[in-house]
Design a protein around this motif. Sequence first.
Motif, PDB file in Angstrom:
ATOM      1  N   THR A 241       0.832  -1.215   0.000  1.00 41.42           N
ATOM      2  CA  THR A 241       0.000   0.000   0.000  1.00 41.42           C
ATOM      3  C   THR A 241       0.861   1.256   0.000  1.00 41.42           C
ATOM      4  OG1 THR A 241      -0.029  -0.132   2.417  1.00 41.42           O
ATOM      5  CG2 THR A 241      -1.885  -1.132   1.257  1.00 41.42           C
ATOM      6  N   LYS A 242       1.923   1.229  -0.772  1.00 44.74           N
ATOM      7  CA  LYS A 242       2.935   2.286  -0.689  1.00 44.74           C
ATOM      8  C   LYS A 242       2.454   3.665  -1.133  1.00 44.74           C
ATOM      9  CE  LYS A 242       7.256   1.243  -1.943  1.00 44.74           C
ATOM     10  NZ  LYS A 242       8.390   0.577  -2.642  1.00 44.74           N
ATOM     11  N   ARG A 243       1.465   3.725  -1.967  1.00 45.28           N
ATOM     12  CA  ARG A 243       1.032   5.038  -2.458  1.00 45.28           C
ATOM     13  C   ARG A 243      -0.347   5.426  -1.925  1.00 45.28           C
ATOM     14  NH1 ARG A 243       4.653   4.766  -6.659  1.00 45.28           N
ATOM     15  NH2 ARG A 243       6.202   6.393  -6.549  1.00 45.28           N
ATOM     16  N   VAL A 244      -0.773   4.724  -0.867  1.00 42.90           N
ATOM     17  CA  VAL A 244      -2.040   5.079  -0.218  1.00 42.90           C
ATOM     18  C   VAL A 244      -1.714   6.039   0.919  1.00 42.90           C
ATOM     19  CG1 VAL A 244      -4.018   4.198   1.078  1.00 42.90           C
ATOM     20  CG2 VAL A 244      -3.025   2.829  -0.781  1.00 42.90           C
ATOM     21  N   THR A 245      -2.152   7.257   0.804  1.00 43.40           N
ATOM     22  CA  THR A 245      -1.850   8.225   1.865  1.00 43.40           C
ATOM     23  C   THR A 245      -2.897   9.325   1.935  1.00 43.40           C
ATOM     24  OG1 THR A 245      -0.061   9.491   2.894  1.00 43.40           O
ATOM     25  CG2 THR A 245      -0.383   9.825   0.516  1.00 43.40           C
ATOM     26  N   LEU A 246      -2.964   9.967   3.113  1.00 45.39           N
ATOM     27  CA  LEU A 246      -3.931  11.042   3.389  1.00 45.39           C
ATOM     28  C   LEU A 246      -5.371  10.516   3.439  1.00 45.39           C
ATOM     29  CD1 LEU A 246      -1.412  12.746   2.387  1.00 45.39           C
ATOM     30  CD2 LEU A 246      -3.049  14.395   1.500  1.00 45.39           C
ATOM     31  N   GLN A 247      -5.516   9.209   3.569  1.00 46.79           N
ATOM     32  CA  GLN A 247      -6.855   8.631   3.497  1.00 46.79           C
ATOM     33  C   GLN A 247      -7.407   8.296   4.883  1.00 46.79           C
ATOM     34  OE1 GLN A 247      -8.336   8.490   0.442  1.00 46.79           O
ATOM     35  NE2 GLN A 247      -6.424   9.480  -0.178  1.00 46.79           N
ATOM     36  N   ASN A 248      -8.727   8.334   4.949  1.00 47.95           N
ATOM     37  CA  ASN A 248      -9.447   7.789   6.087  1.00 47.95           C
ATOM     38  C   ASN A 248     -10.144   6.537   5.585  1.00 47.95           C
ATOM     39  OD1 ASN A 248     -10.689   7.709   8.703  1.00 47.95           O
ATOM     40  ND2 ASN A 248     -12.578   8.412   7.719  1.00 47.95           N
ATOM     41  N   LEU A 249      -9.744   5.384   6.098  1.00 50.78           N
ATOM     42  CA  LEU A 249     -10.150   4.112   5.505  1.00 50.78           C
ATOM     43  C   LEU A 249     -11.101   3.373   6.436  1.00 50.78           C
ATOM     44  CD1 LEU A 249      -6.520   3.342   4.398  1.00 50.78           C
ATOM     45  CD2 LEU A 249      -8.421   3.776   2.834  1.00 50.78           C
TER      46      LEU A 249
ATOM     47  N   TYR B 214       0.786  16.687 -14.138  1.00 50.85           N
ATOM     48  CA  TYR B 214       0.089  17.528 -13.146  1.00 50.85           C
ATOM     49  C   TYR B 214      -0.243  16.708 -11.897  1.00 50.85           C
ATOM     50  CZ  TYR B 214      -3.675  20.357 -11.102  1.00 50.85           C
ATOM     51  OH  TYR B 214      -4.464  21.084 -10.251  1.00 50.85           O
ATOM     52  N   ALA B 215      -0.776  15.520 -12.097  1.00 51.70           N
ATOM     53  CA  ALA B 215      -1.145  14.657 -10.970  1.00 51.70           C
ATOM     54  C   ALA B 215       0.085  14.286 -10.156  1.00 51.70           C
ATOM     55  CB  ALA B 215      -1.862  13.404 -11.482  1.00 51.70           C
ATOM     56  N   GLU B 216       1.187  14.056 -10.847  1.00 48.53           N
ATOM     57  CA  GLU B 216       2.443  13.730 -10.167  1.00 48.53           C
ATOM     58  C   GLU B 216       2.858  14.857  -9.225  1.00 48.53           C
ATOM     59  OE1 GLU B 216       4.273  10.881 -10.576  1.00 48.53           O
ATOM     60  OE2 GLU B 216       5.961  11.541  -9.328  1.00 48.53           O
ATOM     61  N   LYS B 217       2.731  16.077  -9.722  1.00 51.22           N
ATOM     62  CA  LYS B 217       3.147  17.231  -8.917  1.00 51.22           C
ATOM     63  C   LYS B 217       2.154  17.541  -7.801  1.00 51.22           C
ATOM     64  CE  LYS B 217       6.343  19.785 -11.804  1.00 51.22           C
ATOM     65  NZ  LYS B 217       7.323  18.745 -11.477  1.00 51.22           N
ATOM     66  N   MET B 218       0.931  17.150  -7.974  1.00 50.93           N
ATOM     67  CA  MET B 218      -0.088  17.429  -6.957  1.00 50.93           C
ATOM     68  C   MET B 218      -0.060  16.406  -5.818  1.00 50.93           C
ATOM     69  SD  MET B 218      -2.386  19.680  -6.281  1.00 50.93           S
ATOM     70  CE  MET B 218      -3.564  20.455  -7.412  1.00 50.93           C
ATOM     71  N   SER B 219       0.483  15.234  -6.091  1.00 50.75           N
ATOM     72  CA  SER B 219       0.387  14.131  -5.125  1.00 50.75           C
ATOM     73  C   SER B 219       1.631  14.078  -4.244  1.00 50.75           C
ATOM     74  CB  SER B 219       0.249  12.795  -5.868  1.00 50.75           C
ATOM     75  OG  SER B 219      -0.803  12.871  -6.811  1.00 50.75           O
ATOM     76  N   PRO B 220       1.466  14.149  -2.945  1.00 52.13           N
ATOM     77  CA  PRO B 220       2.653  14.152  -2.075  1.00 52.13           C
ATOM     78  C   PRO B 220       3.551  12.939  -2.264  1.00 52.13           C
ATOM     79  CG  PRO B 220       0.587  14.197  -0.790  1.00 52.13           C
ATOM     80  CD  PRO B 220       0.232  14.426  -2.206  1.00 52.13           C
ATOM     81  N   LEU B 221       2.996  11.797  -2.609  1.00 48.28           N
ATOM     82  CA  LEU B 221       3.837  10.609  -2.853  1.00 48.28           C
ATOM     83  C   LEU B 221       3.955  10.287  -4.339  1.00 48.28           C
ATOM     84  CD1 LEU B 221       2.871   8.143   0.015  1.00 48.28           C
ATOM     85  CD2 LEU B 221       4.952   9.499  -0.227  1.00 48.28           C
ATOM     86  N   GLY B 222       3.555  11.205  -5.194  1.00 54.33           N
ATOM     87  CA  GLY B 222       3.613  10.929  -6.628  1.00 54.33           C
ATOM     88  C   GLY B 222       2.513   9.972  -7.051  1.00 54.33           C
TER      89      GLY B 222
END
Lengths: 274, 274, 274, 274
Positions: A241-249, B214-222
């Motif tokens: 789940t490496k790119r799951v972040t800022l979420q409320n799950l 754009y999405a890459e730059k907007m996302s804290p983890l890419g």
Amino acid sequence: MSYNLLEGKKGIIFGALDENSIAWQTALRVHQEGGSFVLTNAPVAMRMGAIQQLADQTNAQVIPADATSIEDLNKLIDESMEILGGKLDFVLHSIGMSVNVRKGRAYTDQNHDWTSKGWDVSAVSFHKLMQTLYKKDAMNEWGSIVALSYMAAQRVFPDYNDMADNKAYLESIARSFGYFFGRDKKVRVNTISQSPTPTTAGKGVKGFDGFISYAEKMSPLGNATALDCANYTVSLFSDLTKRVTLQNLYNDGGFSNMGVSDAVMDLFEQQQSE
Amino acid sequence: MSYNLLEGKKGIIFGALDENSIAWQTALRVHQEGGSFVLTNAPVAMRMGAIQQLADQTNAQVIPADATSIEDLNKLIDESMEILGGKLDFVLHSIGMSVNVRKGRAYTDQNHDWTSKGWDVSAVSFHKLMQTLYKKDAMNEWGSIVALSYMAAQRVFPDYNDMADNKAYLESIARSFGYFFGRDKKVRVNTISQSPTPTTAGKGVKGFDGFISYAEKMSPLGNATALDCANYTVSLFSDLTKRVTLQNLYNDGGFSNMGVSDAVMDLFEQQQSE
Amino acid sequence: MSYNLLEGKKGIIFGALDENSIAWQTALRVHQEGGSFVLTNAPVAMRMGAIQQLADQTNAQVIPADATSIEDLNKLIDESMEILGGKLDFVLHSIGMSVNVRKGRAYTDQNHDWTSKGWDVSAVSFHKLMQTLYKKDAMNEWGSIVALSYMAAQRVFPDYNDMADNKAYLESIARSFGYFFGRDKKVRVNTISQSPTPTTAGKGVKGFDGFISYAEKMSPLGNATALDCANYTVSLFSDLTKRVTLQNLYNDGGFSNMGVSDAVMDLFEQQQSE
Amino acid sequence: MSYNLLEGKKGIIFGALDENSIAWQTALRVHQEGGSFVLTNAPVAMRMGAIQQLADQTNAQVIPADATSIEDLNKLIDESMEILGGKLDFVLHSIGMSVNVRKGRAYTDQNHDWTSKGWDVSAVSFHKLMQTLYKKDAMNEWGSIVALSYMAAQRVFPDYNDMADNKAYLESIARSFGYFFGRDKKVRVNTISQSPTPTTAGKGVKGFDGFISYAEKMSPLGNATALDCANYTVSLFSDLTKRVTLQNLYNDGGFSNMGVSDAVMDLFEQQQSE
């Protein structure tokens, strides 16, 4: 079950009080998955006997810490890194307490000093923890931080009292700090919004049993247990789940997206027709 | 990586077109985790050479099926259970197509026959699939069904055109059918809302490269990659997430909860000042 | 009440069937507020006697139109502008119908031809309507378009069947088309998500009375009535809400943000204890 | 414009600092609509000259009050009811302040005493206000309470700092207290989530001008102005919205439901290509 999902990973687990605790079950599961960790809890909340038993089972050390004290957090994190031999990969924040709830004070008649105390313990502690981890650069890249929340952050459950507002603040911290932790350290930050769970803490809340039963009937898959939450947390600590972040799950058997279930409507209609 | 998370589990994977496909990467990961499955795709979309290569790698059989055809779905599910030797534990729906997008038709000037076709392929196919699974009682208890979605279901991305509405409908099906599948069969149903991903299908969309950036730059983890999505799907097929259902789960490096990132604001302000 | 909020404003109101209709109540209120309009409904749904009575009361003309027919919509809009003497300031879309619901077909056993028909009537008609308005440049700047929706778009109400998915699609159209209508024409587009309302259409749905009663007990202010909805629509047509757009606005006594009310929990616990 | 929407209605308006304030514009509009009210602000924040000028224009009296002091709130509400001759129909809470923002302290390096102060002023003050109103039974049935919020409660805007968490807590209070106020007093409670607005307070925030411009380009109808917010608030104080409660209502030209606009993507792509 065991998959070695967390082999070589190191972390800190807050809030294991006794075997009903979600944090307790999580510690057991993380250990089974190969993770190593330090256990911590507030000195006052800690029944040393109990948590020591968990520590023995999981080959962990225990460091008491008041999560509202930056000083304690500094010490906890420094010592944890020393004990574990390096930076951290995961942290579980499972802390919550409302003085207004404990003392039976209605939401419409709060003692705001108590409100402030509960907010500091239940929500700000999460900010203080992350700020300390961030400033010490204590997390490895692709590490994972999880805090436990509850759906009262979005919807009204009258008995949940000021804990609802605390959870809303907690979830906001996860987003706000998650941005900086992601951008600067490649660390993910999420909250799990768990079914009402019959922990020792939860059991004290007025009307809790009725509510557990209501949630069970409203949820298509029934309430998620402490063990379900431990498993979900393991998945969030793992590399899956490496790119799951800022979420409320939501880990809640589906309750969060229910309007009403047939089971609840049936009971309601029976009652109405009497 | 491999943890044997799906050992003994059986399923069907829709939508593997070529190695850029999320479904392709998912098939590889599910295979590594010990799962066995049937691969399927629309006869027209299927480049037999390519999918056969994946089938060879993953020890899978390929059954062509038009996911909008109840007849094809019946056949697919019957044959899959026969090949795999029993009921299914997981299903991945990774299907989407808009004729309006393909033909460059603006959202404000739709051909509604094309709208209808895209809706049937991209969204109703998920209902038809679940209805067929449900009526055949083809899923094992605690099975897991996942469909791929996109944040345009919640927020406006102008170039996404009528696919936005299709994804909103798809996510609604996940909730609506998820209720019945949970209540009656103890099966969970979720959607993953994935970062824009440079699949062969996605690449055809106008302005796609700029948008990925754009999405890459907007996302804290890419941006989450196809492999990230495959891993997340594995976690949702595994026993670690048994009570997670009716959810739309963002796998997007945090984009979904961003207002604006510093990286985007910096570019914006540079541009403004020129 | 009357405040002249809509003096000089012109529009079209869809879906007034009889005096229980939300659209009927809205027409009365818009008339009281000084707005003038054309009434329309599907030829088959139109009981000419009834709607003519409303037309007489509100000094309106009636133009039958099938909202799924671009041809009918073209004619309706052309004639409306001619009758009203210029471009339009407001449009109310209050249209919904599911063949599966009418024929008692379960969500897990849909006839997909019926699904398609209901989707076209309940959701795509809104796109067709806006596309026709947009292409004809038929709306004045700062005009307002409103469609009626229901919370089943977000949360599961099992009896609502495929109308849930239709409403999700409808709300997505409001966002998707709202973007273009805002950017290009300075027109706002919103949906109102209304309490269950005992309209003639609603009354036909299985379990509707029980559900009305449940919603009443769950909502801190009780269910919003058709008149409440009419008033809310007036506020959205007025100049008081010029920058509110792309929103789904709950008019429901608070139900949408409730987890559970004391009133429902009390009934539940009584039933449990019997 | 004036419609006499608030004729005979009485209330309290917090937070009018100068003519750029949303509360100032709201006071003017409420006065035009026939409402009468008391103006209040923190003694320290109050430039008596300025607010007295507004008071003169709107035939209002000014009562200084620290909104974090229950004592001051008691006095304010008692005196307001005496001055206005009865219970209240509307209250506007437009209060917010972060010491961390003022002193340029990063979100990752907060002074938690300052965090606590800002939380008390920006969020808890709303609870204290409602608790005082509730305990005094100071609101008429079908009265309306509105607080101003910002989308940072849901999504990350890095410069908004701890105000994001404060707004999340504020919105949670609106739901939590709104339940009891609705159930027991038939009073509605909502928050308006407003576009970034160039108030005197807002202008002080780092990067605010750039952000206003970004929001303008992202919003299909452009940013909502202070006057737009005043008008929206009037609609929420009026009898047109009697069953709207527990909601967070976006007045933002559509920004909240945008993923990205063409205008922002165009700038982004120009910048990328340089």
